[in-house]
Scaffold this motif. Structure first.
Motif, short mmCIF file in Angstrom:
data_model
loop_
_atom_site.label_atom_id
_atom_site.label_comp_id
_atom_site.label_asym_id
_atom_site.label_seq_id
_atom_site.Cartn_x
_atom_site.Cartn_y
_atom_site.Cartn_z
N GLN A 23 0.81 -1.21 0.00
CA GLN A 23 0.00 0.00 0.00
C GLN A 23 0.85 1.27 0.00
O GLN A 23 0.38 2.31 -0.44
N CYS A 26 0.99 1.95 -3.66
CA CYS A 26 -0.28 1.93 -4.39
C CYS A 26 -0.68 3.34 -4.80
O CYS A 26 -0.65 4.27 -3.99
N THR A 27 -1.04 3.50 -6.07
CA THR A 27 -1.47 4.80 -6.60
C THR A 27 -2.98 4.95 -6.56
O THR A 27 -3.50 6.01 -6.90
N GLY A 28 -3.70 3.89 -6.19
CA GLY A 28 -5.16 3.95 -6.14
C GLY A 28 -5.80 4.00 -7.50
O GLY A 28 -6.95 4.40 -7.64
N LEU A 47 -6.89 3.17 -1.54
CA LEU A 47 -5.84 2.22 -1.85
C LEU A 47 -6.42 0.84 -2.10
O LEU A 47 -7.49 0.51 -1.61
#
Length: 104
Positions: A23, A26-28, A47
């Motif tokens: 996470q 993580c760029t979402g 996320l």
């Protein structure tokens, strides 16, 4: 049937695989949840997280979930397409990453 062929071309033999998301990277973007919504889900924090076999979001750091063989191609495609390079797919037996940023 193409499912068996896909598993042979993408899989690492018969070794069970597991997947986890970092996470912190993580760029979402949500690409993983589009490819494999049975395995990945975006939480309210924006996320992505892996889900357990009974659809529970696993929010512990480095939480892993098994990769179901029928979803192997989708999970691998998620790892390949992830802009954050945060999806890690590894063998359960020896924890060697086979797909993702740390794959050999």
């Amino acid at each position: 049937m193409t499912v068996g062929h896909d598993a042979r071309t993408v899989g690492e033999g018969q070794d069970p695989l597991e997947v986890w998301i970092d996470q912190d990277l993580c760029t979402g973007d949500g690409i993983c949840a589009q490819y494999a919504p049975e395995v990945f889900e975006l939480d309210i924090d924006g996320l992505a997280y892996v889900k357990s076999g009974d659809d529970e979001l696993l929010q512990a750091p480095r939480a892993t979930t098994p990769v179901p063989l029928p979803l192997l191609r989708d999970v691998v495609d998620s790892a390949k397409e992830c802009p954050g390079d945060c999806i890690h797919v590894r063998r359960v037996s020896d924890k060697v990453e086979v797909y993702g940023p740390d794959a050999e």
